[in-house]
Design a protein around this motif. Structure first.
Motif, PDB file in Angstrom:
ATOM      1  N   ARG A 235       0.837  -1.217   0.000  1.00 23.31           N
ATOM      2  CA  ARG A 235       0.000   0.000   0.000  1.00 23.31           C
ATOM      3  C   ARG A 235       0.865   1.259   0.000  1.00 23.31           C
ATOM      4  O   ARG A 235       0.654   2.172  -0.806  1.00 23.31           O
ATOM      5  N   ASP A 236       1.840   1.294   0.906  1.00 22.55           N
ATOM      6  CA  ASP A 236       2.690   2.488   1.022  1.00 22.55           C
ATOM      7  C   ASP A 236       3.434   2.774  -0.272  1.00 22.55           C
ATOM      8  O   ASP A 236       3.544   3.936  -0.695  1.00 22.55           O
TER       9      ASP A 236
ATOM     10  N   GLU B 128       1.145   4.108  -2.895  1.00 24.73           N
ATOM     11  CA  GLU B 128       0.877   5.523  -2.634  1.00 24.73           C
ATOM     12  C   GLU B 128       1.990   6.399  -3.203  1.00 24.73           C
ATOM     13  O   GLU B 128       1.736   7.457  -3.783  1.00 24.73           O
TER      14      GLU B 128
ATOM     15  N   LEU C 253      -7.659   1.498  -1.815  1.00 24.42           N
ATOM     16  CA  LEU C 253      -6.764   2.594  -2.190  1.00 24.42           C
ATOM     17  C   LEU C 253      -7.532   3.668  -2.959  1.00 24.42           C
ATOM     18  O   LEU C 253      -7.383   4.864  -2.696  1.00 24.42           O
ATOM     19  N   SER C 254      -8.349   3.240  -3.905  1.00 19.94           N
ATOM     20  CA  SER C 254      -9.103   4.197  -4.727  1.00 19.94           C
ATOM     21  C   SER C 254     -10.098   5.001  -3.911  1.00 19.94           C
ATOM     22  O   SER C 254     -10.349   6.184  -4.183  1.00 19.94           O
TER      23      SER C 254
ATOM     24  N   GLY D  36      -9.673   5.571  -0.705  1.00 22.69           N
ATOM     25  CA  GLY D  36      -8.932   6.262   0.351  1.00 22.69           C
ATOM     26  C   GLY D  36      -9.240   5.748   1.745  1.00 22.69           C
ATOM     27  O   GLY D  36      -9.002   6.451   2.732  1.00 22.69           O
TER      28      GLY D  36
ATOM     29  N   THR E  61      -5.496   4.701   3.164  1.00 22.89           N
ATOM     30  CA  THR E  61      -4.350   5.530   2.794  1.00 22.89           C
ATOM     31  C   THR E  61      -4.118   6.647   3.807  1.00 22.89           C
ATOM     32  O   THR E  61      -4.978   6.944   4.649  1.00 22.89           O
ATOM     33  N   LYS E  62      -2.961   7.272   3.711  1.00 20.39           N
ATOM     34  CA  LYS E  62      -2.638   8.384   4.602  1.00 20.39           C
ATOM     35  C   LYS E  62      -3.618   9.532   4.375  1.00 20.39           C
ATOM     36  O   LYS E  62      -3.865   9.939   3.239  1.00 20.39           O
TER      37      LYS E  62
ATOM     38  N   ASN F 290      -6.575   9.511   4.328  1.00 21.23           N
ATOM     39  CA  ASN F 290      -7.696   9.051   3.493  1.00 21.23           C
ATOM     40  C   ASN F 290      -7.687   9.680   2.096  1.00 21.23           C
ATOM     41  O   ASN F 290      -8.739   9.929   1.497  1.00 21.23           O
ATOM     42  N   GLN F 291      -6.466   9.912   1.600  1.00 18.59           N
ATOM     43  CA  GLN F 291      -6.312  10.479   0.263  1.00 18.59           C
ATOM     44  C   GLN F 291      -6.427   9.370  -0.784  1.00 18.59           C
ATOM     45  O   GLN F 291      -5.628   8.427  -0.782  1.00 18.59           O
TER      46      GLN F 291
ATOM     47  N   VAL G  24      -6.014   6.970  -3.872  1.00 19.73           N
ATOM     48  CA  VAL G  24      -4.971   6.632  -4.844  1.00 19.73           C
ATOM     49  C   VAL G  24      -5.658   5.762  -5.901  1.00 19.73           C
ATOM     50  O   VAL G  24      -5.779   4.545  -5.727  1.00 19.73           O
TER      51      VAL G  24
ATOM     52  N   ARG H 216      -1.481   1.514 -10.787  1.00 15.60           N
ATOM     53  CA  ARG H 216      -1.987   2.863 -10.516  1.00 15.60           C
ATOM     54  C   ARG H 216      -2.668   3.404 -11.768  1.00 15.60           C
ATOM     55  O   ARG H 216      -2.163   3.235 -12.891  1.00 15.60           O
TER      56      ARG H 216
END
Length: 432
Positions: free
Chosen positions: A90-91, A94, A115-116, A118, A121-122, A124-125, A127, A263
């Motif tokens: 995941r990281d 990102e 991920l899409s 959020g 993700t950090k 909740n952004q 990706v 991505r």
């Protein structure tokens, strides 16, 4: 600085140049027979970096590299990088390949959606991600420590439930390990527990442990049960630390498992490259699914460069022989890992809907999220079809629909993708 001696260098004549260019083009066409140069100028880039976890279902991505299939389709500079955990995957997704991370990965099927959206993700952004293919069906197991072997738990965990209740009442925390919150292994454990009347939110603790660390943690008593892919379940049996209670294919026959995803920004920037790597992975899946190739596949995976585990921990279950570590041995198991047959590679949208619905069930995704809209953004079954047709895949091996239809689970539950909300409403144990 250029090492060519300008005094000795003689420029070729126009005729020599054209003859040489024609020879190079002929050689290139022979090297890339599947059409890497057909109908286009080739991929926009020859480079990409993809992650993998040391699990047997990563085989198509590794084999595509080892067998030169990425190069065959015009992507000779693809790098396959081992990830320490799904959290690391995941990281690095990102970050993205241009910032020192990765462009795509062998990944748990729900993660591209997490991920899409959020949700993991950090800050909740989101990706944005795209699923290009499913990598496999089946091939995971729920394993339990030897101290519970006498209860003989399997699909029916009634005796285990009773014992765990006694131990919990005495103050012991029962721990079940999964590989990532909301990931496939988390969902398999939760489904099995809930179907047996064990509430995963209240009756046990769900903890996260990276796949390669499962066996070592079971050995020191960190957990009582875990769900993970191979070769870690078989290694647990070989080391006589625990046993296989059930394969996840017994929960849901021919269930979807991992995916190959990239991505969205990488795919949008490099659409021809995205198709090229997808074609390489599809070819690798066909190769991996051949019985004659299993021994070689497992020998490659077991090397220090990839898994660094004995081939004997990978091969038996890849060939359909499951030693449960209880005296039960199944040969020619219908639940062996499939990479291509039975539409294993095609990313059915109906399967993604089940993963998302179960994430809603356990509070990993908010109830109000438009799941079908998310699927349209993330699932690239259209690109899969294009790649398959360009590879010459037989029409019979390309599904006619984006849905596999209603799915039946071991406890009799039916998931109908046409009425996912009704399915969710009928589940007795849930967080949402």
């Amino acid at each position: 600085m250029n090492n060519i001696d300008s005094k000795k260098f003689v420029a070729p004549s126009r005729r020599q140049f054209l003859t040489g260019a024609a020879a190079l083009l002929t050689a290139a066409r022979a090297e890339f027979p599947a059409g890497a140069f057909a109908a286009s100028a080739g991929p926009e880039t020859t480079k990409a970096k993809f992650g993998y976890i040391a699990l047997t279902d990563s085989a198509p991505v590794i084999i595509a590299k080892e067998k030169g299939l990425f190069a065959k389709h015009g992507m000779p500079d693809v790098e396959i990088a081992k990830q320490a955990s799904w959290g690391s995957t995941r990281d690095n997704l990102e970050l993205g390949g241009e910032s020192g991370g990765i462009d795509g990965a062998h990944i748990l099927s729900p993660m591209p959606y997490q991920l899409s959206l959020g949700t993991v993700t950090k800050n909740n952004q989101p990706v944005p991600m795209q699923i290009l293919a499913r990598l496999n069906l089946n091939g995971q197991c729920i394993s339990i420590g030897n101290n519970f072997k006498w209860l003989k738990p399997g699909l029916d965990a009634t005796a285990l439930k009773s014992e765990w209740e006694k131990q919990s009442a005495a103050g012991r925390d029962i721990k079940c390990a999964v590989t990532f919150p909301g990931g496939t292994h988390d969902l398999w454990v939760r489904y099995w527990l809930a179907a047996n009347g064990i509430n995963p939110e209240k009756d046990v603790s769900i903890i996260v442990v990276p796949p390669p660390q499962m066996v070592a943690n079971m050995k020191i008593g960190t957990m009582d049960a875990f769900c993970v892919g191979e070769p870690w379940n078989d290694q647990l049996v070989h080391q006589e630390i625990g046993f296989t209670a059930l394969t996840t294919g017994e929960l849901w026959h021919d269930h979807p498992e991992k995916a190959f995803a990239v991505r969205t920004d990488w795919a949008d920037k490099n659409p021809r490259a995205a198709k090229a790597v997808l074609m390489a992975v599809l070819e690798a899946q066909q190769w991996c699914d051949q019985a004659a190739n299993k021994a070689e596949m497992c020998a490659i995976l077991g090397t220090r460069a990839w898994f660094n585990v004995p081939e004997g921990d990978i091969l038996p279950r890849s060939q359909g022989t499951f030693d449960y570590g209880t005296g039960k041995v199944v040969t020619d198991s219908p639940e062996l890992m499939k990479f291509w047959r039975d539409h294993a590679s095609y990313p059915f949208q109906s399967h993604d809907l089940w993963f998302l619905t179960e994430n809603v069930r356990w509070g990993k995704i908010a109830p109000g999220v438009d799941l079908n809209a998310a699927i349209k953004q993330v699932n690239r079954e259209d690109l899969w079809r294009e790649a398959a047709k360009e590879l010459g895949v037989a029409a019979s091996e390309i599904p006619a629909s984006t849905s596999r239809g209603p799915e039946k689970f071991f406890d009799g539950s039916i998931f109908d993708p046409q009425s996912s909300e009704a399915y969710l409403a009928k589940l007795a144990i849930k967080k949402a």
